[in-house]
Enzyme design. Structure first.
Site, mmCIF file in Angstrom:
data_model
loop_
_atom_site.group_PDB
_atom_site.id
_atom_site.type_symbol
_atom_site.label_atom_id
_atom_site.label_comp_id
_atom_site.label_asym_id
_atom_site.label_seq_id
_atom_site.Cartn_x
_atom_site.Cartn_y
_atom_site.Cartn_z
ATOM 1 N N ASP A 93 0.869 -1.175 0.000
ATOM 2 C CA ASP A 93 0.000 0.000 0.000
ATOM 3 C C ASP A 93 0.908 1.229 0.000
ATOM 4 O O ASP A 93 1.922 1.259 0.704
ATOM 5 C CB ASP A 93 -0.860 0.039 1.264
ATOM 6 C CG ASP A 93 -2.008 -0.954 1.238
ATOM 7 O OD1 ASP A 93 -2.031 -1.835 0.361
ATOM 8 O OD2 ASP A 93 -2.896 -0.844 2.113
ATOM 9 N N HIS A 150 4.789 -7.333 -0.093
ATOM 10 C CA HIS A 150 4.411 -8.610 -0.707
ATOM 11 C C HIS A 150 5.065 -8.778 -2.070
ATOM 12 O O HIS A 150 5.567 -7.818 -2.663
ATOM 13 C CB HIS A 150 2.892 -8.680 -0.827
ATOM 14 C CG HIS A 150 2.190 -8.769 0.495
ATOM 15 N ND1 HIS A 150 1.497 -9.891 0.913
ATOM 16 C CD2 HIS A 150 2.080 -7.876 1.514
ATOM 17 C CE1 HIS A 150 0.992 -9.675 2.122
ATOM 18 N NE2 HIS A 150 1.342 -8.456 2.508
ATOM 19 N N SER A 257 8.479 3.677 4.977
ATOM 20 C CA SER A 257 9.624 3.808 4.099
ATOM 21 C C SER A 257 9.215 3.657 2.641
ATOM 22 O O SER A 257 8.130 4.066 2.255
ATOM 23 C CB SER A 257 10.711 2.800 4.479
ATOM 24 O OG SER A 257 11.944 3.205 3.919
#
Length: 293
Positions: A93, A150, A257
C-alpha cells in the site's frame, strides 16, 4: 510546494543524528507499558487518520505495543491479488512516486535527480547489467499505510544484500532535494528468479525506521550493528531455498519507508492508467510481464 518549504522539510533529516534517533525509536516502539503504547498508537491514528477497517485486529487497544500496531496484519481477503501469474502487482500500500524505463543504468528519483543501478544495488554490477534498460517503480509507504511488503511476482530467492547507509526521510521533499537518496540510505536488496527473469525488490530504510524484517530471515539489522555490506545467497531448491508465491508476504518495515521494484528490459508493459502520485494497494495490477525465453 515551494523550494523554501521543501528545504525546511528536509532539515530534520540533514541535521538530526539519524541512527541514534532510529535506535531510540526501536526501543520506544516496543515498550509494553499500557499507557505509553496506547498514547503512541492513538496519536498515530489521529494524526494520520489510520483506517483499521481492513485490519485483522481492528481495535487499537488489542496490540501489545506500538510496533505490533504499525506492522499489523490485514484480515483475509482484504488485498486480493489481481490478474494471473503474468500480472505484476504492487508490493505494498502506498503512493506511486515514479515508474517507467531505466535509462541505461540510471533511475529517476525525482525531477532533475537520478541515481545508478550500481549504486542502488551496492556495487553488484553484474546484476545491474541484467537490469540495464529495464523497468522500475518506486512506492512510498506513509505512516497511515499497511506496512507489510508482498511479492510482485512468484519467485525463488537468489540473494539478499544488506547495504548500510544513511537514514534520510523518504518523503516527497527529501526525494526532490537530496541527491541519490535511495542509493545513500540503508537498504535491503532481495533478488528473485522468476518466469520473467530476475526480479529485484529493494526495501529502503529511512529516518525512524527501526528495523526491516523478512519472512525467511527475520529481523535483519535490529540495532544497527552491521557496519559493512553483506550478502547471503540461497539455493534454487532443496534445504534453505525460499519460494514465494505472487502476492505472498515478503517482509515488513517497522515504521514507514519505500519499496523499489526492478524488472529486466523487454519484460514488462505498464498499466496505462498509472501515474505519479496515484494511491496503490498491495496486490493491485501494475502491468503485464512476458516470460523469459
Amino acid at each position: 510546494m515551494s523550494w523554501f518549504s521543501d528545504q525546511l522539510a528536509c532539515l530534520p533529516s540533514r541535521l538530526l543524528p539519524q541512527h541514534a534517533i532510529s535506535r531510540l525509536i526501536y526501543v520506544l516502539a516496543r515498550s509494553r507499558r499500557p499507557w505509553f503504547k496506547q498514547l503512541l498508537i492513538n496519536g498515530l491514528v489521529r494524526a494520520y487518520r489510520v483506517d483499521l477497517a481492513d485490519a485483522q485486529q481492528p481495535d487499537p487497544h488489542d496490540y501489545p505495543d506500538f510496533v505490533s500496531f504499525f506492522t499489523r496484519a490485514l484480515r483475509d481477503g482484504a488485498r486480493p491479488v489481481a490478474g494471473d501469474e503474468q500480472t505484476l502487482v504492487s508490493p505494498a500500500d502506498g503512493a506511486l512516486s515514479v515508474h517507467g524505463r531505466i535509462d541505461g543504468d540510471r533511475l529517476l528519483q525525482a525531477k532533475g535527480r537520478s541515481f545508478t543501478l550500481g549504486e542502488l544495488l551496492g556495487g553488484d554490477f553484474q546484476l545491474a547489467d541484467e537490469l540495464s534498460d529495464g523497468e522500475f517503480c518506486t512506492v512510498y509507504l506513509a505512516p497511515r499505510d499497511y506496512h507489510r511488503v508482498h511479492m510482485p511476482l512468484a519467485g525463488t530467492l537468489r540473494s539478499m544484500t544488506h547495504i548500510p547507509g544513511r537514514l534520510f526521510s523518504v518523503q516527497g521533499a527529501t526525494a526532490r532535494h537530496v541527491d541519490r537518496l535511495y542509493a545513500r540510505n540503508e537498504r535491503l536488496v532481495c533478488v528473485f528468479d522468476t518466469a520473467a527473469g530476475p526480479l529485484v525488490v529493494v526495501l529502503v530504510g529511512a529516518l525512524l525506521v527501526s528495523s526491516i524484517t523478512t519472512v525467511w530471515a527475520g529481523e535483519i539489522n535490529p540495532h544497527g550493528d552491521r557496519k559493512r555490506l553483506w550478502r547471503q545467497t540461497y539455493p534454487a531448491s532443496g534445504a534453505g531455498s525460499v519460494h514465494l508465491a505472487r502476492g505472498a508476504e515478503l517482509g515488513h518495515f517497522a515504521m514507514g519507508s519505500t519499496v523499489i521494484v526492478l524488472v529486466p528490459a523487454g519484460r514488462l508493459s505498464w498499466d496505462a492508467a498509472l501515474h505519479a502520485g496515484v494511491a496503490l494497494r498491495c496486490g493491485e495490477a501494475l502491468g503485464t510481464v512476458t516470460p523469459a525465453d
